[in-house]
Write a protein that holds these residues in place. Structure first.
Motif, PDB file in Angstrom:
ATOM      1  N   VAL A 102     -15.286 -43.373  58.402  1.00 51.20           N
ATOM      2  CA  VAL A 102     -14.621 -42.751  57.250  1.00 51.20           C
ATOM      3  C   VAL A 102     -13.212 -42.350  57.659  1.00 51.20           C
ATOM      4  CG1 VAL A 102     -14.699 -40.877  55.562  1.00 51.20           C
ATOM      5  CG2 VAL A 102     -16.848 -41.795  56.498  1.00 51.20           C
ATOM      6  N   ASP A 103     -12.227 -42.706  56.807  1.00 47.35           N
ATOM      7  CA  ASP A 103     -10.903 -42.122  57.033  1.00 47.35           C
ATOM      8  C   ASP A 103     -10.448 -41.441  55.752  1.00 47.35           C
ATOM      9  OD1 ASP A 103      -8.299 -43.917  55.983  1.00 47.35           O
ATOM     10  OD2 ASP A 103     -10.184 -45.000  56.053  1.00 47.35           O
ATOM     11  N   ALA A 104      -9.640 -40.409  55.904  1.00 49.88           N
ATOM     12  CA  ALA A 104      -9.243 -39.604  54.745  1.00 49.88           C
ATOM     13  C   ALA A 104      -7.743 -39.381  54.739  1.00 49.88           C
ATOM     14  CB  ALA A 104      -9.971 -38.263  54.790  1.00 49.88           C
ATOM     15  N   THR A 105      -7.179 -39.379  53.521  1.00 53.05           N
ATOM     16  CA  THR A 105      -5.784 -38.961  53.340  1.00 53.05           C
ATOM     17  C   THR A 105      -5.793 -37.874  52.271  1.00 53.05           C
ATOM     18  OG1 THR A 105      -5.466 -40.796  51.803  1.00 53.05           O
ATOM     19  CG2 THR A 105      -4.659 -41.112  54.020  1.00 53.05           C
ATOM     20  N   ILE A 106      -5.047 -36.814  52.517  1.00 55.11           N
ATOM     21  CA  ILE A 106      -5.105 -35.682  51.585  1.00 55.11           C
ATOM     22  C   ILE A 106      -3.722 -35.167  51.221  1.00 55.11           C
ATOM     23  CG2 ILE A 106      -7.441 -34.862  52.116  1.00 55.11           C
ATOM     24  CD1 ILE A 106      -6.322 -33.009  54.166  1.00 55.11           C
ATOM     25  N   ASN A 107      -3.626 -34.745  49.971  1.00 52.74           N
ATOM     26  CA  ASN A 107      -2.419 -34.075  49.474  1.00 52.74           C
ATOM     27  C   ASN A 107      -2.922 -32.933  48.604  1.00 52.74           C
ATOM     28  OD1 ASN A 107       0.084 -33.362  48.410  1.00 52.74           O
ATOM     29  ND2 ASN A 107      -0.065 -34.876  46.772  1.00 52.74           N
ATOM     30  N   SER A 108      -3.170 -31.781  49.242  1.00 51.98           N
ATOM     31  CA  SER A 108      -3.866 -30.713  48.541  1.00 51.98           C
ATOM     32  C   SER A 108      -3.608 -29.369  49.216  1.00 51.98           C
ATOM     33  CB  SER A 108      -5.377 -31.017  48.564  1.00 51.98           C
ATOM     34  OG  SER A 108      -6.130 -29.889  48.242  1.00 51.98           O
ATOM     35  N   ASP A 109      -3.623 -28.286  48.434  1.00 45.12           N
ATOM     36  CA  ASP A 109      -3.495 -26.939  48.999  1.00 45.12           C
ATOM     37  C   ASP A 109      -4.846 -26.429  49.485  1.00 45.12           C
ATOM     38  OD1 ASP A 109      -0.813 -26.918  48.395  1.00 45.12           O
ATOM     39  OD2 ASP A 109      -1.123 -26.057  46.403  1.00 45.12           O
ATOM     40  N   VAL A 110      -5.916 -26.926  48.857  1.00 48.73           N
ATOM     41  CA  VAL A 110      -7.273 -26.463  49.196  1.00 48.73           C
ATOM     42  C   VAL A 110      -7.764 -27.163  50.462  1.00 48.73           C
ATOM     43  CG1 VAL A 110      -9.675 -26.305  48.389  1.00 48.73           C
ATOM     44  CG2 VAL A 110      -7.780 -26.029  46.768  1.00 48.73           C
ATOM     45  N   PHE A 111      -7.588 -28.484  50.509  1.00 47.74           N
ATOM     46  CA  PHE A 111      -8.019 -29.266  51.671  1.00 47.74           C
ATOM     47  C   PHE A 111      -6.791 -29.566  52.524  1.00 47.74           C
ATOM     48  CE2 PHE A 111     -10.538 -30.367  47.914  1.00 47.74           C
ATOM     49  CZ  PHE A 111     -11.816 -30.024  48.337  1.00 47.74           C
ATOM     50  N   THR A 112      -6.844 -29.152  53.780  1.00 50.42           N
ATOM     51  CA  THR A 112      -5.641 -29.292  54.605  1.00 50.42           C
ATOM     52  C   THR A 112      -5.854 -30.126  55.866  1.00 50.42           C
ATOM     53  OG1 THR A 112      -6.197 -27.176  55.626  1.00 50.42           O
ATOM     54  CG2 THR A 112      -4.590 -27.132  53.819  1.00 50.42           C
ATOM     55  N   HIS A 113      -7.092 -30.507  56.147  1.00 53.60           N
ATOM     56  CA  HIS A 113      -7.353 -31.214  57.396  1.00 53.60           C
ATOM     57  C   HIS A 113      -8.102 -32.512  57.114  1.00 53.60           C
ATOM     58  CE1 HIS A 113      -8.069 -31.841  61.612  1.00 53.60           C
ATOM     59  NE2 HIS A 113      -7.460 -30.711  61.918  1.00 53.60           N
ATOM     60  N   SER A 114      -7.414 -33.645  57.261  1.00 54.55           N
ATOM     61  CA  SER A 114      -8.019 -34.935  56.887  1.00 54.55           C
ATOM     62  C   SER A 114      -9.228 -35.287  57.765  1.00 54.55           C
ATOM     63  CB  SER A 114      -6.990 -36.059  56.932  1.00 54.55           C
ATOM     64  OG  SER A 114      -6.401 -36.147  58.203  1.00 54.55           O
ATOM     65  N   LEU A 115      -9.172 -34.943  59.052  1.00 56.19           N
ATOM     66  CA  LEU A 115     -10.308 -35.261  59.934  1.00 56.19           C
ATOM     67  C   LEU A 115     -11.558 -34.491  59.527  1.00 56.19           C
ATOM     68  CD1 LEU A 115      -8.736 -35.483  63.512  1.00 56.19           C
ATOM     69  CD2 LEU A 115      -9.693 -37.342  62.159  1.00 56.19           C
ATOM     70  N   TYR A 116     -11.358 -33.252  59.084  1.00 54.72           N
ATOM     71  CA  TYR A 116     -12.491 -32.444  58.641  1.00 54.72           C
ATOM     72  C   TYR A 116     -13.104 -33.037  57.361  1.00 54.72           C
ATOM     73  CZ  TYR A 116     -15.269 -28.474  57.077  1.00 54.72           C
ATOM     74  OH  TYR A 116     -16.308 -27.688  56.657  1.00 54.72           O
ATOM     75  N   ILE A 117     -12.254 -33.505  56.456  1.00 54.41           N
ATOM     76  CA  ILE A 117     -12.738 -34.122  55.207  1.00 54.41           C
ATOM     77  C   ILE A 117     -13.531 -35.399  55.523  1.00 54.41           C
ATOM     78  CG2 ILE A 117     -11.965 -35.300  53.072  1.00 54.41           C
ATOM     79  CD1 ILE A 117     -11.817 -32.159  53.093  1.00 54.41           C
ATOM     80  N   ALA A 118     -13.024 -36.185  56.472  1.00 50.59           N
ATOM     81  CA  ALA A 118     -13.730 -37.406  56.885  1.00 50.59           C
ATOM     82  C   ALA A 118     -15.101 -37.048  57.474  1.00 50.59           C
ATOM     83  CB  ALA A 118     -12.896 -38.181  57.896  1.00 50.59           C
ATOM     84  N   GLN A 119     -15.134 -35.994  58.283  1.00 52.91           N
ATOM     85  CA  GLN A 119     -16.387 -35.534  58.913  1.00 52.91           C
ATOM     86  C   GLN A 119     -17.389 -35.060  57.852  1.00 52.91           C
ATOM     87  OE1 GLN A 119     -17.027 -35.578  62.253  1.00 52.91           O
ATOM     88  NE2 GLN A 119     -19.083 -34.762  61.945  1.00 52.91           N
ATOM     89  N   LYS A 120     -16.907 -34.296  56.883  1.00 52.86           N
ATOM     90  CA  LYS A 120     -17.756 -33.759  55.816  1.00 52.86           C
ATOM     91  C   LYS A 120     -18.352 -34.903  54.976  1.00 52.86           C
ATOM     92  CE  LYS A 120     -18.883 -29.657  54.150  1.00 52.86           C
ATOM     93  NZ  LYS A 120     -19.688 -28.762  54.974  1.00 52.86           N
ATOM     94  N   THR A 121     -17.533 -35.913  54.705  1.00 53.35           N
ATOM     95  CA  THR A 121     -17.994 -37.090  53.952  1.00 53.35           C
ATOM     96  C   THR A 121     -19.086 -37.819  54.726  1.00 53.35           C
ATOM     97  OG1 THR A 121     -15.796 -37.343  52.957  1.00 53.35           O
ATOM     98  CG2 THR A 121     -17.230 -39.272  52.913  1.00 53.35           C
ATOM     99  N   LYS A 122     -18.824 -38.031  56.013  1.00 51.87           N
ATOM    100  CA  LYS A 122     -19.803 -38.710  56.869  1.00 51.87           C
ATOM    101  C   LYS A 122     -21.127 -37.928  56.901  1.00 51.87           C
ATOM    102  CE  LYS A 122     -20.363 -37.836  60.978  1.00 51.87           C
ATOM    103  NZ  LYS A 122     -21.392 -37.012  61.700  1.00 51.87           N
ATOM    104  N   ASP A 123     -21.031 -36.594  57.033  1.00 51.71           N
ATOM    105  CA  ASP A 123     -22.244 -35.754  57.065  1.00 51.71           C
ATOM    106  C   ASP A 123     -23.067 -35.935  55.798  1.00 51.71           C
ATOM    107  OD1 ASP A 123     -21.451 -34.797  59.495  1.00 51.71           O
ATOM    108  OD2 ASP A 123     -20.741 -32.849  58.760  1.00 51.71           O
ATOM    109  N   ALA A 124     -22.400 -35.940  54.640  1.00 55.26           N
ATOM    110  CA  ALA A 124     -23.110 -36.059  53.361  1.00 55.26           C
ATOM    111  C   ALA A 124     -23.845 -37.404  53.270  1.00 55.26           C
ATOM    112  CB  ALA A 124     -22.123 -35.919  52.203  1.00 55.26           C
TER     113      ALA A 124
END
Length: 385
Positions: A96-118
């Motif tokens: 999983v790779d993630a790109t983010i442009n958001s005030d709520v989500f600030t860490h793309s690696l964490y978002i990728a990890q969370k997606t993988k976990d789900a």
């Protein structure tokens, strides 16, 4: 006839219109220009064609879900609800790779990890087995894109970035990205109807891309693998048919493509890469210092190059760029010369007025692609004919 679906082709800043034109010429429908991307629709065969044939695309994504997200738990829950068994076996591998442009989500690696976990948790609970992560050769590569509160989940049909054409085994200090090289050559208006030169050719990337454009050779024929080859609906016969149809559209080239470099090691690397790309019949490479050369013959010459910016080489940039201007002025009449640089101060020392300046980005550096027209004789004489 298979159903069409939406796809997104990602590109570099400044190449959006080029990519839209490429897509339209290949036969895409509903082509819409975004920022560093172009969306379009096509069928599975067109997805194969886009990966093989687009020169200015970095990735071809296939969006499968869009939803709003408020926080990390919300993201996890919505990813968990998706039918991942449509795309992946419980024993398969994913990345999983993630790109983010958001005030709520600030860490793309964490978002990728969370997606993988789900995804992994869903498989574990429904089948008792779980897919593993494989960052190099996954069965499924997933792209998460969050723009403020809108989340797009896509399958990455390309895998490795499409700039990795497969012909470059040898590189020099600051190799230019193949997609950037192709886009520069296309922006320069090169159409294969004159001689072409890269006087500072490095590892030969601009030369290879120019030859493929002149001959209409698909840029990604040399790739070892695309991500879609691991998908459940991979159709090798369809892929080969698309490949053959693109190869049938190649054309003859009747001019010369020349590369110079003053570094013997660069000449050796460029020669090796051109051979890997099976383009040696179109391209000749010589060990030459551009500043000691002049144009051979009276034919029109089209020049595109990537001079040093001073980022990694210890040379006097002002003098170097002055020498570029002097060499063009004195030795290269009847030449359209284009080059890219991020050293905007040094550019002032070329001593010529550019007829065009195009804003691009090279490896995160703000850059300009500039054009200098060297007339036969004086400019005045040109207009008094």
């Amino acid at each position: 006839m298979e159903n069409n679906f939406k796809m997104v082709a990602k590109t570099l800043f400044g190449f959006e219109e080029l990519l839209a034109k490429e897509l339209t010429q290949l036969g895409a429908q509903d082509v819409k220009i975004g920022v560093r991307n172009v969306s379009f629709t096509g069928d599975k065969g067109f997805m194969y064609k886009a990966n093989l044939g687009l020169r200015t695309a970095i990735k071809i994504l296939k969006p499968i879900e869009t939803f709003k997200v408020r926080n990390e738990q919300d993201l996890y829950d919505k990813i968990y609800k998706m039918s991942w068994d449509t795309y992946l076996k419980p024993t398969g591998t994913l990345a999983v790779d993630a790109t983010i442009n958001s005030d709520v989500f600030t860490h793309s690696l964490y978002i990728a990890q969370k997606t993988k976990d789900a995804i992994v948790d869903k498989f574990r609970e429904t089948s008792g087995q779980r897919p593993n992560v494989d960052l190099k050769f996954p069965d499924l590569k997933i792209n998460v894109h969050i723009d403020r509160e809108v989340c797009n989940i896509s399958l990455d049909s390309s895998g490795d970035s499409l700039h990795k054409r497969g012909y470059k085994t040898a590189t020099n200090i600051a190799p230019i990205n193949e997609v950037l090289a192709a886009g520069m050559v296309m922006l320069s208006g090169w159409d294969g109807q004159s001689d072409f030169m890269d006087p500072m050719c490095g590892s030969g990337t601009i030369l290879a891309e120019a030859a493929m454009i002149a001959c209409n050779i698909p840029p990604n024929l040399m790739r070892k693998e695309f991500a879609f080859e691991r998908w459940a609906d991979w159709d090798v016969e369809l892929f080969e048919k698309i490949e053959d149809s693109l190869l049938n559209k190649t054309r003859d080239f009747h001019y010369k493509i020349m590369g110079f470099d003053k570094s013997p090691s660069a000449v050796a690397k460029a020669t090796e890469n051109i051979k890997n790309a099976h383009l040696e019949e179109f391209i000749s490479i010589r060990h030459e210092d551009f500043f000691k050369t002049q144009k051979a013959g009276d034919n029109k010459l089209h020049m595109v190059f990537n001079p040093p910016y001073g980022e990694r080489l210890d040379i006097d940039m002002e003098e170097f760029y002055k020498n570029i201007g002097d060499t063009l002025k004195q030795g290269y009449p009847g030449t359209d010369a284009w080059f890219i640089t991020s050293n905007l101060d040094a550019l002032k020392h070329v001593g010529l007025r550019p007829s065009r300046k195009i804003h691009l980005v090279n490896a995160k550096l703000e850059a300009r692609l500039v054009k200098y027209v060297m007339y036969e004789g004086s400019k005045k004489a040109k207009f008094n004919k």
